[in-house]
Design a protein around this motif. Sequence first.
Motif, PDB file in Angstrom:
ATOM      1  N   ARG A   1      25.630  13.625 -60.000  1.00  0.00           N
ATOM      2  CA  ARG A   1      24.347  12.800 -60.316  1.00  0.00           C
ATOM      3  C   ARG A   1      23.876  12.449 -58.875  1.00  0.00           C
ATOM      4  O   ARG A   1      22.516  11.938 -58.735  1.00  0.00           O
ATOM      5  CB  ARG A   1      24.570  12.050 -61.276  1.00  0.00           C
TER       6      ARG A   1
ATOM      7  N   GLU B   1      22.118  14.674 -56.848  1.00  0.00           N
ATOM      8  CA  GLU B   1      20.748  14.802 -57.276  1.00  0.00           C
ATOM      9  C   GLU B   1      19.898  13.814 -56.993  1.00  0.00           C
ATOM     10  O   GLU B   1      18.562  14.117 -56.914  1.00  0.00           O
ATOM     11  CB  GLU B   1      20.751  15.126 -58.971  1.00  0.00           C
ATOM     12  N   ARG B   2      20.161  12.569 -57.100  1.00  0.00           N
ATOM     13  CA  ARG B   2      19.402  11.379 -56.704  1.00  0.00           C
ATOM     14  C   ARG B   2      19.035  11.420 -55.297  1.00  0.00           C
ATOM     15  O   ARG B   2      17.938  11.252 -54.974  1.00  0.00           O
ATOM     16  CB  ARG B   2      20.041   9.994 -57.103  1.00  0.00           C
ATOM     17  N   THR B   3      19.781  11.795 -54.557  1.00  0.00           N
ATOM     18  CA  THR B   3      19.604  12.113 -53.143  1.00  0.00           C
ATOM     19  C   THR B   3      18.410  12.948 -52.882  1.00  0.00           C
ATOM     20  O   THR B   3      17.502  12.815 -51.898  1.00  0.00           O
ATOM     21  CB  THR B   3      20.838  12.275 -52.186  1.00  0.00           C
TER      22      THR B   3
ATOM     23  N   ALA C   1      15.813  13.647 -60.096  1.00  0.00           N
ATOM     24  CA  ALA C   1      15.503  12.819 -61.299  1.00  0.00           C
ATOM     25  C   ALA C   1      13.979  12.597 -61.248  1.00  0.00           C
ATOM     26  O   ALA C   1      13.298  12.726 -62.235  1.00  0.00           O
ATOM     27  CB  ALA C   1      16.004  11.259 -60.984  1.00  0.00           C
TER      28      ALA C   1
END
Length: 352
Positions: free
Chosen positions: A320, A323-325, A329
């Motif tokens: 996660r 993913e945020r990096t 999102a």
Amino acid sequence: MRRLMIMLLSAAATLAVAAMLVAVWVAWSFQGPGPAAKSGEMTTVMLRHGSSLPEIASTLAHEGVIRSAPIFVAAAQVTGAARRLKAGEYEFASRTSMASVLADVRDGKIIRHQITIPEGRTSEMVVEALAAKTDLTGVAAAPPEGSILPETYQYERGEDRSAVLRRMMDARDQLIASLWAKRQPDLPFTTPEEAITLASIVEKETGKASERPRVAAVFINRLRQGMRLQSDPTIIYGITQGRPLGRGIRASELAAETPYNTYAINGLPPTPIANPGRAAIAAVLDPPKTTELFFVADGTGGHVFASTLAEHNANVAKWRAIERTRGAAASNETSTLAGEAPVDAPAVTVEP
């Protein structure tokens, strides 16, 4: 009488010289260099099925591959090749001798075309790939999912698509029969068809060949423990029949009770979800001994595996963060259905 004898001897000598010259010319025409190609360095010739010897010779002469059709006919009859000539598409280099041309047609050295079926394609996709080959003929209907072995197959111009498809299906049958006979004992499935179904899920879960045995072991461990497979590709197959979804899986799709939603059903789906390759089939029939029950994407194109839920949750948290990096999102906020955002499928792989 003496004058007559001299005339006869002279005529015989002339005929002998003429015959010798003809023999030399025939031998040179047969063994020597053939004509230059009309264009480029190669000449492609199609000898149709059912062609007679004179028709074959005439076609070769018309295309500029040989100089003399009668010499070709005679040579084929004298050498015994006449009854063994094979139809098909041939390619001859410029100035190939008639002897070599005859040998190639006798031995059936036709041009072999090929089609490559990547692992994980659906049967419908395979039929579409065959339809796109304009040098094939006929129409092939899509066979049952999982009945094709993804490989590279050779074919000849004009061959029927259904014949090529049959070779793909026969190759799969031969492979599964061989591997099934050597399978590990006590696997959590009882038929070759179930093995293909599980192999198709393994195939779609990872694109890395080195991971397939480990992914297979995870699913087999889950089946043995009565855990649901929770495989995202099965949900996608139920929605698109194997076509790319083009977005994340929605929460409603995760919860939907369909025959292919392995988050909602126990055991295997009713059919394969693709045509698995050799490595995936071998992996489910001879999996490594592990205790692993979970895996999740690692951000590099592969997966990280875990034996406990706590370990898996930690791995999911790392994914996660990746993913945020990457801004995943933000991209997942858009949905084609108002009020319902997609769920990120890769991060929830086989999470109970």
